[in-house]
Design a protein around this motif. Structure first.
Motif, PDB file in Angstrom:
ATOM      1  N   ILE A  52     -49.689  55.139 -46.882  1.00 53.77           N
ATOM      2  CA  ILE A  52     -49.959  56.488 -46.517  1.00 53.77           C
ATOM      3  C   ILE A  52     -50.705  57.286 -47.527  1.00 53.77           C
ATOM      4  CG2 ILE A  52     -48.638  58.803 -46.075  1.00 53.77           C
ATOM      5  CD1 ILE A  52     -46.197  57.197 -45.682  1.00 53.77           C
ATOM      6  N   VAL A  53     -51.692  57.944 -47.109  1.00 54.61           N
ATOM      7  CA  VAL A  53     -52.763  58.485 -48.030  1.00 54.61           C
ATOM      8  C   VAL A  53     -52.226  59.951 -48.361  1.00 54.61           C
ATOM      9  CG1 VAL A  53     -55.054  59.451 -48.253  1.00 54.61           C
ATOM     10  CG2 VAL A  53     -54.771  57.424 -46.767  1.00 54.61           C
ATOM     11  N   ALA A  54     -51.972  59.851 -49.700  1.00 55.60           N
ATOM     12  CA  ALA A  54     -51.571  61.179 -50.291  1.00 55.60           C
ATOM     13  C   ALA A  54     -52.735  62.193 -50.823  1.00 55.60           C
ATOM     14  CB  ALA A  54     -50.494  60.861 -51.540  1.00 55.60           C
ATOM     15  N   SER A  55     -53.869  61.375 -51.059  1.00 53.40           N
ATOM     16  CA  SER A  55     -55.030  62.192 -51.689  1.00 53.40           C
ATOM     17  C   SER A  55     -56.245  61.256 -51.658  1.00 53.40           C
ATOM     18  CB  SER A  55     -54.684  62.876 -53.069  1.00 53.40           C
ATOM     19  OG  SER A  55     -54.783  61.754 -54.134  1.00 53.40           O
ATOM     20  N   GLY A  56     -57.582  61.930 -51.466  1.00 56.72           N
ATOM     21  CA  GLY A  56     -58.550  61.192 -51.132  1.00 56.72           C
ATOM     22  C   GLY A  56     -59.160  60.672 -49.952  1.00 56.72           C
ATOM     23  N   TRP A  57     -60.104  59.925 -49.936  1.00 53.88           N
ATOM     24  CA  TRP A  57     -60.686  59.388 -48.667  1.00 53.88           C
ATOM     25  C   TRP A  57     -60.863  57.960 -48.872  1.00 53.88           C
ATOM     26  CZ3 TRP A  57     -65.444  62.042 -45.817  1.00 53.88           C
ATOM     27  CH2 TRP A  57     -65.099  63.671 -45.683  1.00 53.88           C
ATOM     28  N   ARG A  69     -72.105  45.172 -43.305  1.00 55.24           N
ATOM     29  CA  ARG A  69     -70.900  45.764 -43.054  1.00 55.24           C
ATOM     30  C   ARG A  69     -70.940  46.608 -41.913  1.00 55.24           C
ATOM     31  NH1 ARG A  69     -68.773  50.022 -47.893  1.00 55.24           N
ATOM     32  NH2 ARG A  69     -70.366  51.320 -47.418  1.00 55.24           N
ATOM     33  N   GLN A  70     -69.548  46.687 -41.311  1.00 53.88           N
ATOM     34  CA  GLN A  70     -69.472  47.949 -40.109  1.00 53.88           C
ATOM     35  C   GLN A  70     -68.067  48.682 -40.707  1.00 53.88           C
ATOM     36  OE1 GLN A  70     -71.316  48.925 -37.153  1.00 53.88           O
ATOM     37  NE2 GLN A  70     -69.693  50.475 -37.572  1.00 53.88           N
ATOM     38  N   ILE A  71     -68.545  49.881 -40.785  1.00 52.39           N
ATOM     39  CA  ILE A  71     -67.243  50.741 -41.234  1.00 52.39           C
ATOM     40  C   ILE A  71     -66.606  51.226 -39.847  1.00 52.39           C
ATOM     41  CG2 ILE A  71     -66.450  53.007 -42.119  1.00 52.39           C
ATOM     42  CD1 ILE A  71     -68.662  52.774 -44.316  1.00 52.39           C
ATOM     43  N   LEU A  72     -65.526  50.876 -39.862  1.00 52.20           N
ATOM     44  CA  LEU A  72     -64.589  50.928 -38.324  1.00 52.20           C
ATOM     45  C   LEU A  72     -64.024  52.552 -38.405  1.00 52.20           C
ATOM     46  CD1 LEU A  72     -62.642  47.617 -38.198  1.00 52.20           C
ATOM     47  CD2 LEU A  72     -64.865  48.263 -37.167  1.00 52.20           C
ATOM     48  N   ARG A  73     -63.497  52.976 -39.492  1.00 50.25           N
ATOM     49  CA  ARG A  73     -62.986  54.356 -39.343  1.00 50.25           C
ATOM     50  C   ARG A  73     -62.662  54.855 -40.952  1.00 50.25           C
ATOM     51  NH1 ARG A  73     -56.754  55.270 -37.624  1.00 50.25           N
ATOM     52  NH2 ARG A  73     -57.386  57.059 -38.905  1.00 50.25           N
ATOM     53  N   PHE A  74     -62.424  56.187 -41.038  1.00 50.83           N
ATOM     54  CA  PHE A  74     -62.053  56.754 -42.223  1.00 50.83           C
ATOM     55  C   PHE A  74     -60.723  57.263 -42.221  1.00 50.83           C
ATOM     56  CE2 PHE A  74     -66.704  57.431 -41.791  1.00 50.83           C
ATOM     57  CZ  PHE A  74     -67.262  56.727 -42.919  1.00 50.83           C
ATOM     58  N   TYR A  75     -60.444  57.189 -43.605  1.00 56.01           N
ATOM     59  CA  TYR A  75     -58.881  57.830 -43.531  1.00 56.01           C
ATOM     60  C   TYR A  75     -58.666  59.005 -44.553  1.00 56.01           C
ATOM     61  CZ  TYR A  75     -57.737  53.129 -41.516  1.00 56.01           C
ATOM     62  OH  TYR A  75     -57.871  52.160 -40.573  1.00 56.01           O
ATOM     63  N   PHE A  76     -58.001  59.966 -44.069  1.00 51.56           N
ATOM     64  CA  PHE A  76     -57.700  61.184 -44.901  1.00 51.56           C
ATOM     65  C   PHE A  76     -56.302  61.515 -45.184  1.00 51.56           C
ATOM     66  CE2 PHE A  76     -61.228  61.319 -41.951  1.00 51.56           C
ATOM     67  CZ  PHE A  76     -62.355  61.622 -42.622  1.00 51.56           C
ATOM     68  N   ASP A 185     -73.462  52.593 -42.376  1.00 55.42           N
ATOM     69  CA  ASP A 185     -72.728  51.433 -41.880  1.00 55.42           C
ATOM     70  C   ASP A 185     -71.695  51.885 -40.896  1.00 55.42           C
ATOM     71  OD1 ASP A 185     -74.134  49.840 -43.695  1.00 55.42           O
ATOM     72  OD2 ASP A 185     -72.503  49.920 -45.096  1.00 55.42           O
ATOM     73  N   ALA A 186     -71.441  53.370 -41.085  1.00 53.30           N
ATOM     74  CA  ALA A 186     -70.383  53.704 -39.999  1.00 53.30           C
ATOM     75  C   ALA A 186     -71.133  54.003 -38.536  1.00 53.30           C
ATOM     76  CB  ALA A 186     -69.833  54.897 -40.437  1.00 53.30           C
ATOM     77  N   VAL A 187     -72.449  54.086 -38.383  1.00 60.76           N
ATOM     78  CA  VAL A 187     -73.068  54.501 -37.128  1.00 60.76           C
ATOM     79  C   VAL A 187     -74.188  53.442 -36.582  1.00 60.76           C
ATOM     80  CG1 VAL A 187     -72.491  56.981 -37.276  1.00 60.76           C
ATOM     81  CG2 VAL A 187     -74.661  55.917 -38.081  1.00 60.76           C
ATOM     82  N   GLY A 188     -74.326  52.376 -37.643  1.00 62.41           N
ATOM     83  CA  GLY A 188     -75.422  51.336 -37.295  1.00 62.41           C
ATOM     84  C   GLY A 188     -76.795  51.839 -37.369  1.00 62.41           C
TER      85      GLY A 188
END
Length: 260
Positions: A52-57, A69-76, A185-188
């Motif tokens: 579980i993300v408490a702080s940061g990205w 690499r391919q970034i699939l998603r970001f977490y907040f 890397d997130a959008v190719g």
């Protein structure tokens, strides 16, 4: 008692009971810290934990055959990460901290007990995850079918929407701790194409950049221009099982039973 990150996230969609809040806090007992750039878990690595993300990205990515690499998603804040490993005993992607990050580590078994003991919470988590999958599908459609301008604009709008949900972001100005390589890397796109696309966005007057700060001057107009659909607002909760459904027991009672 202060709200937990996951509690705060889910409370935006549903009024939680004391028992449900207590159950969510119970998951946040083991705290771990990571510096920007640290890998939390590698692709292919054995893993029996979620975070579980408490702080940061953070971001989740897979390695490509050509070494990229391919970034699939970001977490907040408030997101549950490493769910890409929940179906197996190993991680299907690499989870990396984008900024200095604090996480709560929880075993998969503890997450499973949440579904067993609090089915309404489990159903809500499923609904939120479903909305995020649709948002990911939108972004992948953008990557596969549109130009660099639209891809970058869609990603910025999606991040802004996510931050409004998880951080309570007001307005359309936010810090973007991502490099042009991360964006590409997130959008190719290559870094050169990312730079050109950002410049084209600024030239429209719809987006401003000041170092790492992004300001979207007209969200509605930009969303209409690139056909962006905000998937991160409200989710339907009228179908959720009621409080008191079978298996939805008081969490303190659950802990007592587990230690008997």
């Amino acid at each position: 008692m202060l709200e937990s990150p996951l509690e705060a996230r889910l409370s935006r969609h549903l009024t939680l009971t004391f028992s449900e809040r207590d159950a969510l806090r119970w998951l946040e007992r083991r705290e771990r810290s990571f510096r920007a750039g640290d890998v939390v878990v590698h692709e292919g690595e054995e893993s029996d934990s979620l975070y579980i993300v408490a702080s940061g990205w953070l971001h989740g990515s897979v390695k490509l055959k050509d070494g990229g690499r391919q970034i699939l998603r970001f977490y907040f804040v408030g997101d549950i990460t490493a769910t890409f490993s929940i179906a197996w005993g190993y991680s299907a992607a690499t989870l990396r901290a984008v900024s200095d990050t604090t996480l709560y580590e929880m075993p998969k078994a503890a997450f499973g007990r949440l579904f067993r003991d609090h089915p309404r919470l489990g159903a809500l988590l499923f609904a939120v995850a479903a909305s995020e999958q649709v948002a990911m599908a939108d972004r992948l459609t953008s990557v596969g079918r549109t130009d660099g301008f639209t891809r970058i604009a869609t990603l910025l709008l999606d991040i802004r929407s996510r931050l409004r949900v998880v951080d309570g972001l007001a307005g359309s100005t936010f810090e973007l701790p991502l490099t042009q390589q991360d964006l590409g890397d997130a959008v190719g796109l290559t870094k050169t194409h990312v730079s050109r696309s950002l410049k084209a966005l600024e030239e429209t007057g719809l987006v401003e950049r000041n170092a790492r700060v992004i300001r979207i001057n007209d969200v509605d107009r930009l969303a209409e221009l690139v056909d962006f659909h905000d998937r991160h607002g409200e989710v339907a909760t009228d179908w959720l099982p009621p409080v008191g459904a079978r298996g939805d027991m008081d969490h303190s009672e659950t802990r007592v039973r587990e230690h008997m």
